[in-house]
Write an enzyme that holds these catalytic residues in place. Structure first.
Site, PDB file in Angstrom:
ATOM      1  N   LYS A  22      -8.990  25.994   2.430  1.00  0.00           N
ATOM      2  CA  LYS A  22      -9.198  24.781   3.245  1.00  0.00           C
ATOM      3  C   LYS A  22     -10.272  25.049   4.303  1.00  0.00           C
ATOM      4  O   LYS A  22     -11.187  24.245   4.477  1.00  0.00           O
ATOM      5  CB  LYS A  22      -7.893  24.410   3.944  1.00  0.00           C
ATOM      6  CG  LYS A  22      -8.020  23.406   5.072  1.00  0.00           C
ATOM      7  CD  LYS A  22      -6.696  22.994   5.665  1.00  0.00           C
ATOM      8  CE  LYS A  22      -6.217  23.935   6.723  1.00  0.00           C
ATOM      9  NZ  LYS A  22      -6.834  23.802   8.054  1.00  0.00           N
ATOM     10  N   ASN A  23     -10.149  26.180   4.985  1.00  0.00           N
ATOM     11  CA  ASN A  23     -11.017  26.429   6.140  1.00  0.00           C
ATOM     12  C   ASN A  23     -12.416  26.879   5.783  1.00  0.00           C
ATOM     13  O   ASN A  23     -13.291  26.926   6.642  1.00  0.00           O
ATOM     14  CB  ASN A  23     -10.340  27.415   7.098  1.00  0.00           C
ATOM     15  CG  ASN A  23      -9.116  26.788   7.755  1.00  0.00           C
ATOM     16  OD1 ASN A  23      -8.902  25.581   7.659  1.00  0.00           O
ATOM     17  ND2 ASN A  23      -8.301  27.604   8.388  1.00  0.00           N
ATOM     18  N   CYS A 116      -3.543  19.673  19.920  1.00  0.00           N
ATOM     19  CA  CYS A 116      -2.752  19.691  18.687  1.00  0.00           C
ATOM     20  C   CYS A 116      -1.319  19.992  19.140  1.00  0.00           C
ATOM     21  O   CYS A 116      -1.009  19.991  20.311  1.00  0.00           O
ATOM     22  CB  CYS A 116      -3.269  20.748  17.731  1.00  0.00           C
ATOM     23  SG  CYS A 116      -3.083  22.394  18.392  1.00  0.00           S
ATOM     24  N   ARG A 121      -7.198  22.104  22.599  1.00  0.00           N
ATOM     25  CA  ARG A 121      -8.127  22.762  21.678  1.00  0.00           C
ATOM     26  C   ARG A 121      -9.536  22.443  22.181  1.00  0.00           C
ATOM     27  O   ARG A 121     -10.142  21.483  21.785  1.00  0.00           O
ATOM     28  CB  ARG A 121      -7.921  22.258  20.251  1.00  0.00           C
ATOM     29  CG  ARG A 121      -6.508  22.480  19.693  1.00  0.00           C
ATOM     30  CD  ARG A 121      -6.237  23.914  19.310  1.00  0.00           C
ATOM     31  NE  ARG A 121      -7.065  24.353  18.199  1.00  0.00           N
ATOM     32  CZ  ARG A 121      -6.770  24.140  16.908  1.00  0.00           C
ATOM     33  NH1 ARG A 121      -5.712  23.448  16.588  1.00  0.00           N
ATOM     34  NH2 ARG A 121      -7.573  24.589  15.954  1.00  0.00           N
ATOM     35  N   ASP A 306      -3.047  32.210  11.948  1.00  0.00           N
ATOM     36  CA  ASP A 306      -2.527  31.251  10.965  1.00  0.00           C
ATOM     37  C   ASP A 306      -1.410  31.834  10.107  1.00  0.00           C
ATOM     38  O   ASP A 306      -0.825  31.117   9.304  1.00  0.00           O
ATOM     39  CB  ASP A 306      -3.656  30.757  10.049  1.00  0.00           C
ATOM     40  CG  ASP A 306      -4.616  29.878  10.804  1.00  0.00           C
ATOM     41  OD1 ASP A 306      -5.686  29.553  10.251  1.00  0.00           O
ATOM     42  OD2 ASP A 306      -4.321  29.536  11.959  1.00  0.00           O
ATOM     43  N   ARG A 398      -1.404  19.017   4.655  1.00  0.00           N
ATOM     44  CA  ARG A 398      -2.759  19.172   5.191  1.00  0.00           C
ATOM     45  C   ARG A 398      -3.409  20.423   4.635  1.00  0.00           C
ATOM     46  O   ARG A 398      -4.620  20.463   4.438  1.00  0.00           O
ATOM     47  CB  ARG A 398      -2.714  19.276   6.722  1.00  0.00           C
ATOM     48  CG  ARG A 398      -2.243  18.036   7.428  1.00  0.00           C
ATOM     49  CD  ARG A 398      -2.443  18.143   8.921  1.00  0.00           C
ATOM     50  NE  ARG A 398      -3.812  18.514   9.238  1.00  0.00           N
ATOM     51  CZ  ARG A 398      -4.275  18.616  10.472  1.00  0.00           C
ATOM     52  NH1 ARG A 398      -3.472  18.396  11.495  1.00  0.00           N
ATOM     53  NH2 ARG A 398      -5.522  18.942  10.712  1.00  0.00           N
TER      54      ARG A 398
END
Ligand code: EPZ
Length: 422
Positions: A22-23, A116, A121, A306, A398
């Site tokens: 994803k990132n 968030c 952030r 993460d 997500r």
């Protein structure tokens, strides 16, 4: 609103295919804004965040067509330079459009992403990077309003006071078509940043030093699109290593990069699990109960923030006391209260969670608060006695592609249900 039901049962056994990162996909998809010709990107994961980004790009006049895991993106008709609040607030990474819009159109108006689940952030480093390339950036009524100098962005030296994945990506995107050379100092070295740099280099940008703290970029006005494949998702892979460790299972991860996971593999091994690395594969045989762990998150190649919630789930059934410190996001502990509902004994001391041994976990109704916390709750539910219902699983969608299908395929008792109410 969907919920996920997990029933604690047996160790997981089998093969898990790992999806694209994803990132890495998010900044590379955003890079399409720089191109006046269509680009094709392969191995793009089917995730909510990817769809959110494509919705935003569509507002800017970028057209995208998905064929399975391949995306064809055409920004030749790029028309808008404003990223509206109602889209940006859904995904912080929308800030990635700042650099490319400035670079291609000379202006950008991007809503501030806001915070968030676990706190503020900031985007001050993104703003600083654009200013070092000659842009004027102001905050006006909740928006970043940026304007490039008349002749376009000009290469410069961008020194980051701290390692920022997003700000490094934005700087790479903008400097790729700036006039002259840009030097990024104290750049982030995460594999996702390297992937973006490799994509830009494959498209004709001269880039040296990606993966180190000093990256040198020479801007070009001739970007040539090349098909590019997204690297495997190291956090999804780490999450499944944790699933093998917590259940005492035997999982073989297919299509992953062990070299992106050294710190995670070392920590999983420290719980007593056996981890074998093969060509594009990682096999993890978990040993339960796991030994306690001592983790301090850090920028790559350190232990990734993460994976902090997921390793905390493993530690919650550990035989010894564990200490888990998050130095990147000191407030990233919303999962502690939810894990406690499942019976974990976790005490927060500043930005360190001290996890004490318990006799076992017991299923409960819990609520997902953010993406990685959701994964931690699923992991705990895999070994809790009885049933765990996790609400608000849109968070997990997500960043994890078909997670309940992948877990069910290796023996988990897990299903998605339609839950009434908010
Ligand atoms: C990226 O976020 C990831 N998101 C995050 O993953 C990840 O947790 C984070 O990097 C750290 O590895 C994406 O790649 C889309 P940072 P990013 O800028 O870029 C501070 C997930 O679960 N900072 O590297 O926003 C910041 O507060 C997500 O997939 C500033 O002070 O993170 C933090 O303390 C969650 N000013 C530190 O830098 C800025 O302008 C590192 O943040 C920017 C960041």
């Amino acid at each position: 609103m969907d919920a996920i039901l997990v029933r604690g049962n047996s160790p997981l056994r089998g093969e898990v295919p790992i999806s694209g990162s994803k990132n890495a996909a998010l900044p590379i998809i955003t890079a399409s804004i720089l191109f006046e010709r269509p680009i094709t990107i392969e191995n793009v994961p089917a995730l909510r965040d990817i769809r959110t980004l494509l919705d935003l790009l569509e507002v800017l006049g970028v057209r995208a067509r998905r064929e399975d895991h391949t995306l064809h993106i055409d920004a030749s008709e790029l028309s808008g330079s404003e990223a509206p609040y109602d889209l940006v607030r859904r995904m912080r990474a929308s800030i990635y459009v700042l650099g490319p819009l400035l670079a291609r159109l000379g202006e950008a108006k991007v809503s501030l992403p806001g915070g968030c689940a676990w706190g503020p952030r900031p985007v001050d480093l993104h703003m600083m990077a654009m200013e070092r390339l000659g842009a004027r950036v102001e905050v006006d009524h909740g928006y970043l309003v940026a304007k490039a100098p008349p002749g376009g962005l000009v290469g410069g030296t961008i020194t980051f006071p701290l390692s920022s994945v997003g700000a490094t990506c934005n700087a790479l995107l903008a400097s790729s078509v700036a006039h002259g050379t840009t030097v990024l100092e104290n750049a982030a070295t995460e594999p996702e940043v390297v992937a973006l740099a490799d994509f830009l280099a494959a498209s004709g940008v001269r880039i040296e030093g990606q993966g180190t703290r000093i990256i040198r970029v020479t801007g070009t006005d001739r970007l040539v699109p090349e098909r590019f494949s997204i690297i495997p998702d190291r956090i999804e892979a780490g999450t499944f290593l944790a699933a093998a460790a917590i259940t005492g299972g035997d999982l073989r991860l297919i299509g992953c990069r062990a070299d992106h996971l050294d710190a995670v593999i070392e920590t999983i091994r420290s719980t007593g699990s056996t981890v074998d690395v093969g060509e594009g594969e990682i096999r993890c045989r978990g040993k339960v109960p796991p030994r306690g762990v001592h983790v301090v998150t850090a920028p790559y190649p350190g232990f990734p923030t993460d994976m902090q919630a997921q390793i905390m789930a493993v530690a919650s059934i550990g035989t010894g006391v564990s200490a888990i410190t998050d130095t990147i996001y000191p407030d990233r502990f919303t999962h502690v209260a939810e894990l406690a509902r499942i019976g974990a004994d976790i005490r927060l001391e500043g930005n360190t969670a001290v996890v004490h041994p318990v006799d076992g976990l017991s299923g409960a109704n819990v609520m997902a608060t953010d993406l990685r916390a959701s994964a931690a709750l699923i992991l705990a539910g895999l070994v809790a006695d009885g049933e765990t219902k996790i609400s608000r699983v849109y968070h997990i969608d997500r960043g994890y592609e078909r997670i309940e299908e992948k877990l069910r395929a290796v023996g988990a008792n897990i299903e998605r249900i339609d839950e009434e109410g908010p």
